[in-house]
Motif scaffolding. Sequence first.
Motif, PDB file in Angstrom:
ATOM      1  N   PRO A 104      33.275  48.947  38.369  1.00 14.53           N
ATOM      2  CA  PRO A 104      33.080  48.574  40.434  1.00 14.53           C
ATOM      3  C   PRO A 104      32.259  49.891  40.674  1.00 14.53           C
ATOM      4  O   PRO A 104      31.122  50.113  41.633  1.00 14.53           O
ATOM      5  CB  PRO A 104      34.216  49.006  40.877  1.00 14.53           C
ATOM      6  CG  PRO A 104      35.365  49.179  39.955  1.00 14.53           C
ATOM      7  CD  PRO A 104      35.155  49.106  38.756  1.00 14.53           C
ATOM      8  N   VAL A 105      31.912  51.238  39.914  1.00 19.39           N
ATOM      9  CA  VAL A 105      31.373  52.089  40.261  1.00 19.39           C
ATOM     10  C   VAL A 105      29.841  52.084  39.669  1.00 19.39           C
ATOM     11  O   VAL A 105      28.671  52.540  40.420  1.00 19.39           O
ATOM     12  CB  VAL A 105      32.113  53.165  39.527  1.00 19.39           C
ATOM     13  CG1 VAL A 105      31.380  54.950  40.525  1.00 19.39           C
ATOM     14  CG2 VAL A 105      34.089  53.324  40.334  1.00 19.39           C
ATOM     15  N   ARG A 106      29.541  51.513  38.600  1.00 19.49           N
ATOM     16  CA  ARG A 106      28.489  51.833  38.140  1.00 19.49           C
ATOM     17  C   ARG A 106      28.024  50.296  38.604  1.00 19.49           C
ATOM     18  O   ARG A 106      26.530  50.420  38.064  1.00 19.49           O
ATOM     19  CB  ARG A 106      29.021  52.197  36.779  1.00 19.49           C
ATOM     20  CG  ARG A 106      28.532  53.281  36.166  1.00 19.49           C
ATOM     21  CD  ARG A 106      28.494  53.176  34.678  1.00 19.49           C
ATOM     22  NE  ARG A 106      27.665  52.675  34.010  1.00 19.49           N
ATOM     23  CZ  ARG A 106      27.615  52.044  32.782  1.00 19.49           C
ATOM     24  NH1 ARG A 106      28.858  51.957  32.476  1.00 19.49           N
ATOM     25  NH2 ARG A 106      26.156  51.407  32.588  1.00 19.49           N
ATOM     26  N   PRO A 108      28.386  48.389  41.441  1.00 20.13           N
ATOM     27  CA  PRO A 108      27.965  48.054  43.083  1.00 20.13           C
ATOM     28  C   PRO A 108      28.846  46.476  42.914  1.00 20.13           C
ATOM     29  O   PRO A 108      27.790  45.686  42.442  1.00 20.13           O
ATOM     30  CB  PRO A 108      27.387  48.612  43.254  1.00 20.13           C
ATOM     31  CG  PRO A 108      26.834  49.451  43.640  1.00 20.13           C
ATOM     32  CD  PRO A 108      26.963  48.998  41.417  1.00 20.13           C
ATOM     33  N   PRO A 109      30.566  46.624  43.514  1.00 21.32           N
ATOM     34  CA  PRO A 109      30.595  44.601  44.179  1.00 21.32           C
ATOM     35  C   PRO A 109      29.899  43.823  44.446  1.00 21.32           C
ATOM     36  O   PRO A 109      29.361  42.800  44.266  1.00 21.32           O
ATOM     37  CB  PRO A 109      32.122  45.164  44.308  1.00 21.32           C
ATOM     38  CG  PRO A 109      32.666  46.756  43.950  1.00 21.32           C
ATOM     39  CD  PRO A 109      31.613  47.210  43.847  1.00 21.32           C
ATOM     40  N   ILE A 110      28.805  44.544  45.304  1.00 22.06           N
ATOM     41  CA  ILE A 110      28.271  43.839  46.263  1.00 22.06           C
ATOM     42  C   ILE A 110      26.810  43.493  45.535  1.00 22.06           C
ATOM     43  O   ILE A 110      25.902  42.246  46.034  1.00 22.06           O
ATOM     44  CB  ILE A 110      27.748  44.706  47.835  1.00 22.06           C
ATOM     45  CG1 ILE A 110      26.841  44.347  48.270  1.00 22.06           C
ATOM     46  CG2 ILE A 110      26.470  45.555  46.991  1.00 22.06           C
ATOM     47  CD1 ILE A 110      27.379  42.585  49.478  1.00 22.06           C
ATOM     48  N   LEU A 111      26.717  43.715  44.393  1.00 26.74           N
ATOM     49  CA  LEU A 111      25.426  44.006  43.686  1.00 26.74           C
ATOM     50  C   LEU A 111      26.444  42.960  42.661  1.00 26.74           C
ATOM     51  O   LEU A 111      25.697  41.771  42.203  1.00 26.74           O
ATOM     52  CB  LEU A 111      25.231  44.809  42.726  1.00 26.74           C
ATOM     53  CG  LEU A 111      23.729  45.248  43.112  1.00 26.74           C
ATOM     54  CD1 LEU A 111      23.588  46.641  41.984  1.00 26.74           C
ATOM     55  CD2 LEU A 111      22.610  44.604  43.441  1.00 26.74           C
ATOM     56  N   VAL A 112      27.796  42.160  42.428  1.00 27.97           N
ATOM     57  CA  VAL A 112      27.749  41.589  41.477  1.00 27.97           C
ATOM     58  C   VAL A 112      27.898  40.065  42.723  1.00 27.97           C
ATOM     59  O   VAL A 112      27.743  38.881  42.480  1.00 27.97           O
ATOM     60  CB  VAL A 112      28.698  41.960  40.859  1.00 27.97           C
ATOM     61  CG1 VAL A 112      29.979  41.014  40.242  1.00 27.97           C
ATOM     62  CG2 VAL A 112      29.452  43.156  39.919  1.00 27.97           C
ATOM     63  N   ALA A 113      28.228  40.181  43.539  1.00 25.11           N
ATOM     64  CA  ALA A 113      28.715  39.709  44.737  1.00 25.11           C
ATOM     65  C   ALA A 113      27.296  38.553  44.540  1.00 25.11           C
ATOM     66  O   ALA A 113      26.540  37.614  44.322  1.00 25.11           O
ATOM     67  CB  ALA A 113      29.063  39.874  45.887  1.00 25.11           C
ATOM     68  N   VAL A 133      33.374  34.539  36.307  1.00 23.85           N
ATOM     69  CA  VAL A 133      33.192  36.494  36.480  1.00 23.85           C
ATOM     70  C   VAL A 133      34.666  36.788  35.425  1.00 23.85           C
ATOM     71  O   VAL A 133      35.241  36.690  36.423  1.00 23.85           O
ATOM     72  CB  VAL A 133      32.940  36.803  37.879  1.00 23.85           C
ATOM     73  CG1 VAL A 133      32.421  38.416  37.895  1.00 23.85           C
ATOM     74  CG2 VAL A 133      31.494  36.264  39.201  1.00 23.85           C
ATOM     75  N   SER A 134      33.762  37.370  34.703  1.00 24.32           N
ATOM     76  CA  SER A 134      34.695  38.211  33.632  1.00 24.32           C
ATOM     77  C   SER A 134      34.288  39.350  34.446  1.00 24.32           C
ATOM     78  O   SER A 134      33.602  40.353  34.639  1.00 24.32           O
ATOM     79  CB  SER A 134      34.286  38.598  32.172  1.00 24.32           C
ATOM     80  OG  SER A 134      34.962  39.734  31.433  1.00 24.32           O
ATOM     81  N   ASP A 135      35.923  40.236  34.880  1.00 23.77           N
ATOM     82  CA  ASP A 135      36.164  41.420  35.300  1.00 23.77           C
ATOM     83  C   ASP A 135      36.688  42.542  34.443  1.00 23.77           C
ATOM     84  O   ASP A 135      37.894  42.123  34.479  1.00 23.77           O
ATOM     85  CB  ASP A 135      36.810  41.824  37.015  1.00 23.77           C
ATOM     86  CG  ASP A 135      36.485  43.157  37.193  1.00 23.77           C
ATOM     87  OD1 ASP A 135      35.671  44.192  36.302  1.00 23.77           O
ATOM     88  OD2 ASP A 135      37.144  43.009  37.655  1.00 23.77           O
ATOM     89  N   ASP A 136      35.972  43.211  33.242  1.00 22.15           N
ATOM     90  CA  ASP A 136      36.762  44.083  33.080  1.00 22.15           C
ATOM     91  C   ASP A 136      36.832  45.367  32.833  1.00 22.15           C
ATOM     92  O   ASP A 136      38.205  45.882  32.624  1.00 22.15           O
ATOM     93  CB  ASP A 136      35.607  44.599  31.300  1.00 22.15           C
ATOM     94  CG  ASP A 136      35.989  43.332  30.362  1.00 22.15           C
ATOM     95  OD1 ASP A 136      36.732  42.884  30.070  1.00 22.15           O
ATOM     96  OD2 ASP A 136      34.659  43.595  29.318  1.00 22.15           O
ATOM     97  N   GLY A 137      36.365  45.832  34.297  1.00 27.56           N
ATOM     98  CA  GLY A 137      37.231  47.309  35.296  1.00 27.56           C
ATOM     99  C   GLY A 137      38.867  46.237  35.813  1.00 27.56           C
ATOM    100  O   GLY A 137      38.720  47.336  36.869  1.00 27.56           O
ATOM    101  N   CYS A 138      38.808  45.045  35.730  1.00 27.68           N
ATOM    102  CA  CYS A 138      40.450  44.932  37.117  1.00 27.68           C
ATOM    103  C   CYS A 138      40.048  45.217  37.759  1.00 27.68           C
ATOM    104  O   CYS A 138      41.305  45.869  37.839  1.00 27.68           O
ATOM    105  CB  CYS A 138      41.267  45.585  35.538  1.00 27.68           C
ATOM    106  SG  CYS A 138      42.601  43.883  36.209  1.00 27.68           S
ATOM    107  N   SER A 139      39.485  44.948  38.768  1.00 27.14           N
ATOM    108  CA  SER A 139      39.188  45.650  40.043  1.00 27.14           C
ATOM    109  C   SER A 139      39.526  44.864  41.144  1.00 27.14           C
ATOM    110  O   SER A 139      38.741  43.918  41.580  1.00 27.14           O
ATOM    111  CB  SER A 139      37.468  46.700  40.167  1.00 27.14           C
ATOM    112  OG  SER A 139      37.657  46.332  41.103  1.00 27.14           O
ATOM    113  N   PRO A 140      40.142  45.526  41.971  1.00 25.22           N
ATOM    114  CA  PRO A 140      41.001  44.768  43.028  1.00 25.22           C
ATOM    115  C   PRO A 140      39.666  44.465  43.668  1.00 25.22           C
ATOM    116  O   PRO A 140      39.395  43.414  44.144  1.00 25.22           O
ATOM    117  CB  PRO A 140      42.134  45.209  43.331  1.00 25.22           C
ATOM    118  CG  PRO A 140      42.104  46.510  43.054  1.00 25.22           C
ATOM    119  CD  PRO A 140      41.564  46.674  41.578  1.00 25.22           C
ATOM    120  N   LEU A 141      38.616  45.572  44.126  1.00 22.34           N
ATOM    121  CA  LEU A 141      37.479  45.982  45.161  1.00 22.34           C
ATOM    122  C   LEU A 141      36.590  44.838  44.906  1.00 22.34           C
ATOM    123  O   LEU A 141      36.365  43.796  45.343  1.00 22.34           O
ATOM    124  CB  LEU A 141      37.173  47.243  44.888  1.00 22.34           C
ATOM    125  CG  LEU A 141      35.648  47.195  45.482  1.00 22.34           C
ATOM    126  CD1 LEU A 141      35.947  46.725  47.265  1.00 22.34           C
ATOM    127  CD2 LEU A 141      35.375  48.109  45.540  1.00 22.34           C
TER     128      LEU A 141
END
Length: 463
Positions: A104-106, A108-113, A133-141
Amino acid sequence: MADSSSSLPPLCEKISYKNYFLRVVDLTILGFLFSLLLYRILLMNQNNSVWVVAFLCESFFSFIWLLITSIKWSPASYKSYPERLDERVHDLPSVDMFVTTADPVREPPILVANTLLSLLAVNYPANKLACYVSDDGCSPLTYFSLKEASKFAKIWVPFCKKYNIKVRAPFRYFLNPPAATESSEFSKDWEITKREYEKLSRRVEDATGDSHWLDAEDDFEDFSNTKPNDHSTIVKVVWENKGGVGVENEVPHFVYISREKRPNYLHHYKAGAMNFLVRVSGLMTNAPYMLNVDCDMYANEADVVRQAMCIFLQKSMNSNHCAFVQFPQEFYDSNADELTVLQSYLGRGIAGIQGPTYAGSGCFHTRRVMYGLSIDDLEDDGSLSSLATRKYLAEENLAREFGNSNEMVTSVVEALQRKPNPQNTLANSLEAAQEVGHCHFEYQTSWGKTVIRFKLYHSRLLI
Ligand SMILES: O=c1ccn([C@@H]2O[C@H](COP(=O)(O)OP(=O)(O)O[C@H]3O[C@H](CO)[C@@H](O)[C@H](O)[C@H]3O)[C@@H](O)[C@H]2O)c(=O)[nH]1
Ligand SMILES: [Mn+2]
């Protein structure tokens, strides 16, 4: 399925860019290069080591030049006619769309959105699409942002379809104001949609610095005490398209997944994530076609799925011979000149020889090819040959290749036999989806060895 009438215009055409003048120039250069090398060889004895070094360099240059010239010899590209698709294909096939994100840092979630929104809004029947959407960062954000984005999708998707918007990633679309010639109704809708997008961006931004919302909702419980490299599988059906009328029917399914990770298990990076995406989508929607997009990209063409279908379903090209359709990548934030060389010269050249190379993102694959089928396994009508049936559908083989999940094996058999997926609700597959997220799927089966990881990079089928 595709209409077989040959009197109708084609769904796609191969356009050749052969240029005989350029060929004569290339042959002349080849002649010069050979004469130079011959000259070096003939006078080799009378000269010193500098002569030998010059000979070696010129030989190397000639070899590279020959290689590139052969690739560019018969350039070609494919032109599709998506506007003809509806009259030719009465029941469009389903497509599962995959997005991978890892950090989620490299990323940014708004880009993924935005990537998600551009895919949810493509011109294709929404009930034939599912986005995972697969999230390997397991990020709640990331999960929070995507959940918010799926709410905004109920405004964004109808807006794009109503006004046939070309760029369907809102962060790019809203960079330019609407043209002065647009109707007042459009301008009003534009303003409302833009305001809603700004609200979404703000909510994501606010959530980035402050995690109090994590405790506020039970929905985030799965993320408590998780680390990116140490957590159980999470599968969440964020939006299910259950038909109906209006907006309810216009937004495709959207599922968030994060596979199990343990520190002492290699996870195979994107390939491992893709494996899990294929398994979960197999259980939930089992579409015969799959699209794979990196989270920092978006679909810049609303007809992208229809264009791919033109190529897959074009009868004269034999749909069974087409394993993947690769779209070229364009960059909006860097100098694209080097890509022009790659795409226009080498890309078209390779397309003329057999088909493009797989570029990792922006690519549609058939599910059957992912599960190991090749042209030799198929009859002319696309059904499995008897040899392939014995080879692929033997029970002991299936469990060894695809794992011990009965639901997974059933979905693989159905995909291989091209059976339509029974219309279950997505929630019915949640338990099985959790199961196929275990690390051991990458070890005790072929998933981590040949399925996907092998097929993506060594597929011999073309377009
Ligand atoms: O453990 C990981 C690592 C990466 N990714 C995702 O994989 C994609 C590509 O990774 P990135 O680090 O962006 O690699 P790039 O070099 O930018 O990507 C190019 O090169 C990769 C192969 O090296 C291809 O897989 C990509 O599709 C292609 O765009 C991104 O969406 C990542 O989020 C994961 O899902 N899990
Ligand atoms: Mn990347």
